[in-house]
Design a protein around this motif. Structure first.
Motif, short mmCIF file in Angstrom:
data_model
loop_
_atom_site.label_atom_id
_atom_site.label_comp_id
_atom_site.label_asym_id
_atom_site.label_seq_id
_atom_site.Cartn_x
_atom_site.Cartn_y
_atom_site.Cartn_z
N MET A 1 0.83 -1.21 0.00
CA MET A 1 0.00 0.00 0.00
C MET A 1 0.87 1.25 0.00
O MET A 1 0.55 2.23 -0.67
CB MET A 1 -0.94 0.01 1.21
CG MET A 1 -2.02 -1.04 1.13
SD MET A 1 -3.02 -0.94 -0.36
CE MET A 1 -3.92 0.54 -0.07
N SER A 2 1.96 1.22 0.73
CA SER A 2 2.88 2.36 0.75
C SER A 2 3.48 2.61 -0.63
O SER A 2 3.59 3.76 -1.07
CB SER A 2 3.99 2.11 1.77
OG SER A 2 4.89 3.17 1.79
N LYS A 3 3.83 1.53 -1.34
CA LYS A 3 4.35 1.68 -2.70
C LYS A 3 3.30 2.28 -3.63
O LYS A 3 3.62 3.15 -4.45
CB LYS A 3 4.81 0.33 -3.24
CG LYS A 3 6.10 -0.17 -2.64
CD LYS A 3 6.47 -1.52 -3.22
CE LYS A 3 7.72 -2.07 -2.56
NZ LYS A 3 8.05 -3.42 -3.07
N LEU A 4 2.06 1.82 -3.49
CA LEU A 4 0.99 2.35 -4.33
C LEU A 4 0.74 3.83 -4.05
O LEU A 4 0.53 4.63 -4.98
CB LEU A 4 -0.30 1.56 -4.13
CG LEU A 4 -0.30 0.13 -4.66
CD1 LEU A 4 -1.58 -0.59 -4.26
CD2 LEU A 4 -0.12 0.12 -6.16
N ARG B 1 1.40 9.58 -5.67
CA ARG B 1 1.99 10.90 -5.40
C ARG B 1 2.90 11.35 -6.53
O ARG B 1 2.90 12.51 -6.91
CB ARG B 1 2.80 10.85 -4.10
CG ARG B 1 1.96 10.89 -2.87
CD ARG B 1 2.83 10.98 -1.64
NE ARG B 1 2.02 11.01 -0.45
CZ ARG B 1 2.50 10.82 0.76
NH1 ARG B 1 3.78 10.57 0.93
NH2 ARG B 1 1.71 10.85 1.80
N GLU B 2 3.68 10.42 -7.07
CA GLU B 2 4.56 10.77 -8.20
C GLU B 2 3.74 11.17 -9.42
O GLU B 2 4.10 12.12 -10.13
CB GLU B 2 5.48 9.58 -8.54
CG GLU B 2 6.56 9.33 -7.52
CD GLU B 2 7.52 10.48 -7.38
OE1 GLU B 2 7.89 11.09 -8.40
OE2 GLU B 2 7.90 10.79 -6.23
N LYS B 3 2.64 10.48 -9.68
CA LYS B 3 1.78 10.83 -10.81
C LYS B 3 1.17 12.21 -10.61
O LYS B 3 1.11 13.01 -11.54
CB LYS B 3 0.67 9.79 -11.00
CG LYS B 3 1.16 8.52 -11.63
CD LYS B 3 0.00 7.57 -11.86
CE LYS B 3 0.49 6.27 -12.49
NZ LYS B 3 -0.62 5.33 -12.71
N GLU B 4 0.71 12.49 -9.39
CA GLU B 4 0.13 13.81 -9.10
C GLU B 4 1.18 14.91 -9.25
O GLU B 4 0.90 15.98 -9.76
CB GLU B 4 -0.47 13.83 -7.70
CG GLU B 4 -1.76 13.08 -7.57
CD GLU B 4 -2.31 13.10 -6.17
OE1 GLU B 4 -1.62 13.63 -5.25
OE2 GLU B 4 -3.41 12.58 -5.97
N LYS B 5 2.39 14.64 -8.79
CA LYS B 5 3.47 15.62 -8.89
C LYS B 5 3.80 15.87 -10.37
O LYS B 5 4.03 17.00 -10.77
CB LYS B 5 4.72 15.13 -8.16
CG LYS B 5 5.78 16.20 -7.99
CD LYS B 5 7.01 15.63 -7.28
CE LYS B 5 6.72 15.55 -5.79
NZ LYS B 5 7.94 15.15 -5.04
N GLY B 6 3.80 14.82 -11.18
CA GLY B 6 4.06 14.96 -12.61
C GLY B 6 2.97 15.76 -13.30
O GLY B 6 3.23 16.58 -14.19
N GLU B 7 1.71 15.55 -12.90
CA GLU B 7 0.59 16.31 -13.49
C GLU B 7 0.67 17.78 -13.10
O GLU B 7 0.34 18.66 -13.87
CB GLU B 7 -0.74 15.69 -13.05
CG GLU B 7 -1.02 14.36 -13.70
CD GLU B 7 -2.27 13.71 -13.15
OE1 GLU B 7 -2.94 14.32 -12.29
OE2 GLU B 7 -2.58 12.58 -13.56
N GLU B 8 1.08 18.09 -11.85
CA GLU B 8 1.21 19.47 -11.41
C GLU B 8 2.30 20.18 -12.19
O GLU B 8 2.18 21.35 -12.55
CB GLU B 8 1.51 19.53 -9.92
CG GLU B 8 0.34 19.18 -9.04
CD GLU B 8 0.70 19.17 -7.57
OE1 GLU B 8 1.86 19.50 -7.23
OE2 GLU B 8 -0.17 18.82 -6.77
N ASP B 9 3.43 19.48 -12.45
CA ASP B 9 4.53 20.08 -13.19
C ASP B 9 4.10 20.40 -14.64
O ASP B 9 4.45 21.43 -15.18
CB ASP B 9 5.74 19.14 -13.22
CG ASP B 9 6.38 19.01 -11.84
OD1 ASP B 9 6.10 19.88 -10.98
OD2 ASP B 9 7.13 18.04 -11.62
N VAL B 10 3.31 19.51 -15.24
CA VAL B 10 2.86 19.72 -16.61
C VAL B 10 1.86 20.87 -16.68
O VAL B 10 1.89 21.71 -17.58
CB VAL B 10 2.23 18.42 -17.18
CG1 VAL B 10 1.55 18.67 -18.51
CG2 VAL B 10 3.30 17.36 -17.32
#
Length: 127
Positions: free
Chosen positions: A107-110, A115-124
């Motif tokens: 669950m921690s990995k998921l 979080r990484e996907k959300e961070k990538g979307e914010e950067d874009v």
């Protein structure tokens, strides 16, 4: 659900500590994985039975081999437990595979992936 008494909680802690010592230091069965830990112990109030929750770090074969090794050594473990603890009755041990630690790691990995996907979307979106 009934709460454990203070006496039963102390017995659970002593049994858990003693079982972990026996598994680590006394048993020489090669089927038992090195990364085996006792996550919880539940001794019945009448001291007749004890559920031992085992966590094994490894693949499914290591888990099944470890549980099989512990079941085959149950009488020896019980004898050592009777020798080292002064209890009225030595409980019959039931080993249960506990996968809660592995579930928590997954669950921690998921969560980290999301979080990484959300961070990538914010950067874009900020560009």
């Amino acid at each position: 659900m009934r709460k454990n008494s203070i006496k039963n909680t102390r017995i659970n802690e002593k049994v858990q500590r003693e079982l972990s010592y026996i598994i680590w230091g006394e048993i020489k069965d090669p089927r038992i994985a090195l990364m085996t830990s006792i996550t919880n112990v539940g001794v019945a109030p009448d001291l007749k039975t004890c559920k031992v929750y085992i966590s094994v770090l490894g693949n499914d074969k290591a888990k099944t081999d470890t549980i099989a090794g512990l079941w085959s050594a149950e009488s020896y473990i019980r004898r050592m437990l009777a020798k080292n603890l002064n209890l009225r009755n030595t409980p019959k041990l039931f080993f249960v595979l506990d996968e809660s630690i592995e579930y928590g790691v997954n669950m921690s990995k998921l969560i980290d992936i999301v979080r990484e996907k959300e961070k990538g979307e914010e950067d874009v979106s900020s560009c």
